[in-house]
Design a protein around this motif. Structure first.
Motif, PDB file in Angstrom:
ATOM      1  N   VAL A  13       0.861  -1.190   0.000  1.00  0.00           N
ATOM      2  CA  VAL A  13       0.000   0.000   0.000  1.00  0.00           C
ATOM      3  C   VAL A  13       0.895   1.236   0.000  1.00  0.00           C
ATOM      4  CG1 VAL A  13      -1.893   1.194   1.161  1.00  0.00           C
ATOM      5  CG2 VAL A  13      -1.655  -1.301   1.392  1.00  0.00           C
ATOM      6  N   GLY A  14       0.907   1.970  -1.117  1.00  0.00           N
ATOM      7  CA  GLY A  14       1.708   3.203  -1.212  1.00  0.00           C
ATOM      8  C   GLY A  14       2.886   3.036  -2.144  1.00  0.00           C
ATOM      9  N   ALA A  15       2.982   3.943  -3.127  1.00  0.00           N
ATOM     10  CA  ALA A  15       4.079   3.893  -4.112  1.00  0.00           C
ATOM     11  C   ALA A  15       5.019   5.067  -3.930  1.00  0.00           C
ATOM     12  CB  ALA A  15       3.521   3.869  -5.537  1.00  0.00           C
ATOM     13  N   ARG A 251      -7.209   3.869  -3.767  1.00  0.00           N
ATOM     14  CA  ARG A 251      -7.036   4.227  -2.348  1.00  0.00           C
ATOM     15  C   ARG A 251      -7.460   3.062  -1.467  1.00  0.00           C
ATOM     16  NH1 ARG A 251      -9.810   6.761   1.689  1.00  0.00           N
ATOM     17  NH2 ARG A 251     -11.651   7.097   0.378  1.00  0.00           N
ATOM     18  N   VAL A 252      -6.552   2.642  -0.623  1.00  0.00           N
ATOM     19  CA  VAL A 252      -6.815   1.518   0.274  1.00  0.00           C
ATOM     20  C   VAL A 252      -7.555   2.039   1.514  1.00  0.00           C
ATOM     21  CG1 VAL A 252      -5.683  -0.161   1.802  1.00  0.00           C
ATOM     22  CG2 VAL A 252      -4.868   0.171  -0.563  1.00  0.00           C
ATOM     23  N   SER A 254      -8.814  -0.412   4.099  1.00  0.00           N
ATOM     24  CA  SER A 254      -8.502  -1.259   5.260  1.00  0.00           C
ATOM     25  C   SER A 254      -7.616  -2.414   4.821  1.00  0.00           C
ATOM     26  CB  SER A 254      -9.782  -1.774   5.923  1.00  0.00           C
ATOM     27  OG  SER A 254     -10.392  -2.732   5.095  1.00  0.00           O
ATOM     28  N   VAL A 255      -6.886  -2.951   5.805  1.00  0.00           N
ATOM     29  CA  VAL A 255      -5.986  -4.070   5.495  1.00  0.00           C
ATOM     30  C   VAL A 255      -6.135  -5.164   6.543  1.00  0.00           C
ATOM     31  CG1 VAL A 255      -4.265  -2.579   4.391  1.00  0.00           C
ATOM     32  CG2 VAL A 255      -4.021  -3.118   6.812  1.00  0.00           C
ATOM     33  N   ALA A 256      -5.926  -6.405   6.126  1.00  0.00           N
ATOM     34  CA  ALA A 256      -5.769  -7.539   7.044  1.00  0.00           C
ATOM     35  C   ALA A 256      -4.624  -8.370   6.472  1.00  0.00           C
ATOM     36  CB  ALA A 256      -7.063  -8.335   7.134  1.00  0.00           C
ATOM     37  N   THR A 257      -4.296  -9.492   7.074  1.00  0.00           N
ATOM     38  CA  THR A 257      -3.089 -10.201   6.628  1.00  0.00           C
ATOM     39  C   THR A 257      -3.212 -10.771   5.212  1.00  0.00           C
ATOM     40  OG1 THR A 257      -3.923 -12.161   7.732  1.00  0.00           O
ATOM     41  CG2 THR A 257      -2.291 -10.830   8.933  1.00  0.00           C
ATOM     42  N   THR A 258      -4.406 -11.093   4.768  1.00  0.00           N
ATOM     43  CA  THR A 258      -4.541 -11.707   3.437  1.00  0.00           C
ATOM     44  C   THR A 258      -5.471 -10.941   2.503  1.00  0.00           C
ATOM     45  OG1 THR A 258      -6.296 -13.072   4.328  1.00  0.00           O
ATOM     46  CG2 THR A 258      -4.085 -14.039   4.256  1.00  0.00           C
ATOM     47  N   ARG A 259      -5.832  -9.725   2.866  1.00  0.00           N
ATOM     48  CA  ARG A 259      -6.693  -8.969   1.941  1.00  0.00           C
ATOM     49  C   ARG A 259      -6.599  -7.472   2.222  1.00  0.00           C
ATOM     50  NH1 ARG A 259     -11.484 -10.950   5.298  1.00  0.00           N
ATOM     51  NH2 ARG A 259     -11.591  -9.214   6.742  1.00  0.00           N
ATOM     52  N   VAL A 260      -6.891  -6.736   1.151  1.00  0.00           N
ATOM     53  CA  VAL A 260      -6.833  -5.277   1.214  1.00  0.00           C
ATOM     54  C   VAL A 260      -8.112  -4.754   0.579  1.00  0.00           C
ATOM     55  CG1 VAL A 260      -5.700  -3.346   0.077  1.00  0.00           C
ATOM     56  CG2 VAL A 260      -4.313  -5.058   1.229  1.00  0.00           C
ATOM     57  N   ALA A 261      -8.818  -3.890   1.293  1.00  0.00           N
ATOM     58  CA  ALA A 261     -10.043  -3.312   0.724  1.00  0.00           C
ATOM     59  C   ALA A 261      -9.724  -1.926   0.173  1.00  0.00           C
ATOM     60  CB  ALA A 261     -11.120  -3.220   1.792  1.00  0.00           C
ATOM     61  N   THR A 262     -10.329  -1.575  -0.955  1.00  0.00           N
ATOM     62  CA  THR A 262     -10.068  -0.272  -1.565  1.00  0.00           C
ATOM     63  C   THR A 262     -11.366   0.517  -1.667  1.00  0.00           C
ATOM     64  OG1 THR A 262     -10.462  -0.925  -3.853  1.00  0.00           O
ATOM     65  CG2 THR A 262      -8.256  -1.366  -2.964  1.00  0.00           C
ATOM     66  N   ALA A 263     -11.223   1.831  -1.896  1.00  0.00           N
ATOM     67  CA  ALA A 263     -12.417   2.686  -1.935  1.00  0.00           C
ATOM     68  C   ALA A 263     -13.306   2.349  -3.132  1.00  0.00           C
ATOM     69  CB  ALA A 263     -11.988   4.147  -1.973  1.00  0.00           C
ATOM     70  N   THR A 281      -1.372   7.925   7.665  1.00  0.00           N
ATOM     71  CA  THR A 281      -2.248   6.919   7.041  1.00  0.00           C
ATOM     72  C   THR A 281      -1.931   5.531   7.589  1.00  0.00           C
ATOM     73  OG1 THR A 281      -2.171   8.253   5.045  1.00  0.00           O
ATOM     74  CG2 THR A 281      -3.110   6.069   4.829  1.00  0.00           C
ATOM     75  N   ALA A 282      -0.643   5.262   7.835  1.00  0.00           N
ATOM     76  CA  ALA A 282      -0.279   3.947   8.378  1.00  0.00           C
ATOM     77  C   ALA A 282      -1.000   3.717   9.708  1.00  0.00           C
ATOM     78  CB  ALA A 282       1.234   3.857   8.564  1.00  0.00           C
ATOM     79  N   ALA A 283      -1.095   4.777  10.536  1.00  0.00           N
ATOM     80  CA  ALA A 283      -1.749   4.627  11.842  1.00  0.00           C
ATOM     81  C   ALA A 283      -3.262   4.453  11.695  1.00  0.00           C
ATOM     82  CB  ALA A 283      -1.439   5.834  12.712  1.00  0.00           C
ATOM     83  N   THR A 284      -3.823   4.957  10.597  1.00  0.00           N
ATOM     84  CA  THR A 284      -5.259   4.750  10.351  1.00  0.00           C
ATOM     85  C   THR A 284      -5.510   3.315   9.901  1.00  0.00           C
ATOM     86  OG1 THR A 284      -5.326   7.022   9.586  1.00  0.00           O
ATOM     87  CG2 THR A 284      -7.256   5.678   9.094  1.00  0.00           C
ATOM     88  N   LEU A 285      -4.642   2.826   9.025  1.00  0.00           N
ATOM     89  CA  LEU A 285      -4.833   1.469   8.501  1.00  0.00           C
ATOM     90  C   LEU A 285      -4.433   0.412   9.530  1.00  0.00           C
ATOM     91  CD1 LEU A 285      -3.470   1.937   4.848  1.00  0.00           C
ATOM     92  CD2 LEU A 285      -5.871   1.717   5.563  1.00  0.00           C
ATOM     93  N   LEU A 286      -3.491   0.778  10.412  1.00  0.00           N
ATOM     94  CA  LEU A 286      -2.971  -0.173  11.395  1.00  0.00           C
ATOM     95  C   LEU A 286      -3.153   0.440  12.780  1.00  0.00           C
ATOM     96  CD1 LEU A 286       0.373  -0.863   9.493  1.00  0.00           C
ATOM     97  CD2 LEU A 286      -1.575  -2.416   9.609  1.00  0.00           C
ATOM     98  N   PRO A 287      -4.392   0.418  13.328  1.00  0.00           N
ATOM     99  CA  PRO A 287      -4.631   1.068  14.615  1.00  0.00           C
ATOM    100  C   PRO A 287      -3.669   0.519  15.659  1.00  0.00           C
ATOM    101  CG  PRO A 287      -6.685   0.323  13.651  1.00  0.00           C
ATOM    102  CD  PRO A 287      -5.592  -0.235  12.797  1.00  0.00           C
TER     103      PRO A 287
END
Ligand SMILES: Cc1cc2nc3c(=O)[nH]c(=O)nc-3n(C[C@H](O)[C@H](O)[C@H](O)COP(=O)(O)OP(=O)(O)OC[C@H]3O[C@@H](n4cnc5c(N)ncnc54)[C@H](O)[C@@H]3O)c2cc1C
Length: 456
Positions: A13-15, A251-252, A254-263, A281-287
């Motif tokens: 997530v992020g280039a 735009r991502v 949410s994330v989990a170990t085996t999947r990524v949800a996008t807008a 953003t990292a802190a939002t995706l990874l509380p």
């Protein structure tokens, strides 16, 4: 619309440079990646705006040829680094003095080899050419003895192994500097303005270990810019990836170990996820990740057809007599950044910018360069409120990049707030991923997706 059930071993997530560099390392090891980028372009903070033939970086312009990751990062073989003139020019009391680190052939021992006063009259426009020797005792950082001590100190730090620097006691850089046994005039006249620019931190609240790393890079390499603009670095990394790896405008959410949800592009399934966004953003995706404080940075670009006579030097103000932290005629360092016949002067302001920043900067530049700036044309004023994460002590430069098997994080906020730090964190994250993937084979084949942990 992308295929919703897109399969890749690792979704990144992020280039920015961290995400792209990690993708490179993973691909080189035979691990397939999909890099999802919210913006319409790659590069993140390393963006370059094109205006009338000028190439205007949003970031300040200080890389070092001594950054190890610029050599180690796969995909950067074609990167050309344009060095500033050795060391820096220091402006003090209407004069400019050169402090040059590193003597070719004499190694780091001769870290301070030249002290030159370039201007005797503040208003006299200077042309490139041989500099007049300094009068004894005129340098803003002290007497000849002070200068020799500074040279020896820089020479020593250039040869200390990084791991040893990281075991030194840690305090805010401003306090540590005062306790290093160097005269106050050396600290205030040279080290403070230099470190403020290298760390984007005008108050020097940064950890002394990070300050030592910055000084080490200064003393053992040359300050430089990427030829063509900051964006060249991420573009080279992106270009060297297999076609179809990078997906911009995704735009991502949410994330989990085996999947990524996008807008707007559905869900991506994978064996592991690497979050390579900015810290917030990292802190939002990874509380559970901490949101650091940030240092704001403003970069102002001017053009003139009469370049001031400082050549390819980086110019700092030892007197701190205005908002400018550092400035350079960048087109003299990298001619590709300006059309023929025009000079590009790029200037960095640290901290909260003053009201009417362009007017205040022009006034200050006029004193620093010793020439009128009234006819200079302003090309751009780029203000980035969250430019670099603050690195206050205690600062862990090797912050964990592996949150759990299948979930990883990298970016400058895991290391040092520099391009070197971003690339190094990507290096560590790719190594952790490869170790887990290698050890577990199909790591999650029998596991249901897990949610993100609360603490990291
Ligand atoms: C003004 C300024 C001056 C600087 N000066 C210097 C300097 O002199 N020397 C130095 O070494 N460094 C400097 N830096 C710092 C350097 O630019 C950064 O450390 C480095 O670029 C960080 O790279 P990164 O890949 O970690 O993060 P970023 O470049 O921030 O990349 C993160 C990427 O993630 C993307 N993203 C965010 N959210 C999402 C989402 N939800 N879904 C998908 N994608 C997402 C972003 O769009 C971005 O492309 C400066 C930075 C700035 C802004």
């Amino acid at each position: 619309m992308l295929e919703p059930a897109y399969q890749a071993d690792v979704v990144i997530v992020g280039a920015g440079v961290a995400g792209l560099s990690a993708a490179h390392r993973l691909n080189s090891a035979g691990v397939t990646t999909a890099v999802l980028e919210a913006a319409p372009y790659v590069g993140g903070r390393m963006a370059t705006e094109k205006v009338d033939g000028f190439r205007l970086d949003r970031v300040g312009q200080l890389l070092s040829t001594a950054y190890p990751e610029l050599r180690l990062a796969a995909g950067l073989d074609a990167l050309v680094l344009r060095p500033f003139a050795p060391g820096v020019l220091l402006h003090s009391d209407g004069r400019r003095h050169r402090v040059a680190a590193q003597v070719p052939g004499r190694g780091a021992r001769g870290a301070l080899h030249a002290v030159r006063a370039l201007a005797s009259a503040p208003r006299a426009p200077q042309r490139p050419g041989p500099a007049a020797p300094a009068r004894p005792g005129t340098a803003p950082w002290g007497t000849a003895v002070d200068q020799a001590r500074l040279g020896a100190a820089l020479g020593r730090i250039a040869t200390v192994p990084v791991e040893r620097l990281l075991t030194r006691p840690e305090s805010p850089a401003s306090q540590a500097l005062a306790a290093r046994g160097l005269p106050a005039r050396t600290v205030d006249g040279f080290l403070r303005p230099l470190l403020a620019s290298l760390l984007c931190d005008p108050e020097l609240t940064t950890s002394s270990r990070c300050a030592d790393l910055a000084l080490r890079a200064f003393a053992s390499g040359r300050l430089c810019v990427p030829e063509g603009g900051a964006e060249v670095l991420p573009e080279l990394l992106a270009r060297a990836l297999p076609t179809g790896t990078v997906h911009t405008g995704v735009r991502v959410t949410s994330v989990a170990t085996t999947r990524v949800a996008t807008a707007e592009h559905g869900e991506f399934r994978c064996r592991a996820v690497l979050v390579a966004t900015d810290a917030r953003t990292a802190a939002t995706l990874l509380p559970g990740l901490r949101v650091p404080d940030f240092h704001p940075v403003t970069v102002v670009h001017h053009t003139t057809d009469e370049p001031p006579g400082t050549g390819a030097s980086l110019l700092l103000d030892a007197d701190r007599g205005g908002p400018v932290a550092h400035t350079a005629v960048v087109s003299q360092v990298d001619p590709s950044r300006a059309p023929a016949g025009r000079a590009l002067v790029s200037t960095t302001v640290l901290g909260a910018p003053p009201a009417e920043v362009d007017i205040a900067v022009r006034r200050h530049l006029s004193r620093l360069y010793g020439t009128s700036t009234a006819r200079w044309e302003t090309l751009a004023v780029h203000h980035t409120p969250e430019a670099v994460p603050a690195m206050r002590p205690p600062h862990d430069l090797r912050r964990s990049v592996r949150l759990l098997a299948g979930l990883y994080v990298c970016g400058d906020h895991r290391d040092t707030s520099t391009v070197q730090g971003a690339l190094h964190s990507a290096h560590r994250a790719a190594a952790a991923l490869l170790a887990d993937l290698g050890a577990a084979g199909s790591m999650h084949a029998a596991e249901p997706p897990r949610s993100v942990p609360r603490a990291a």
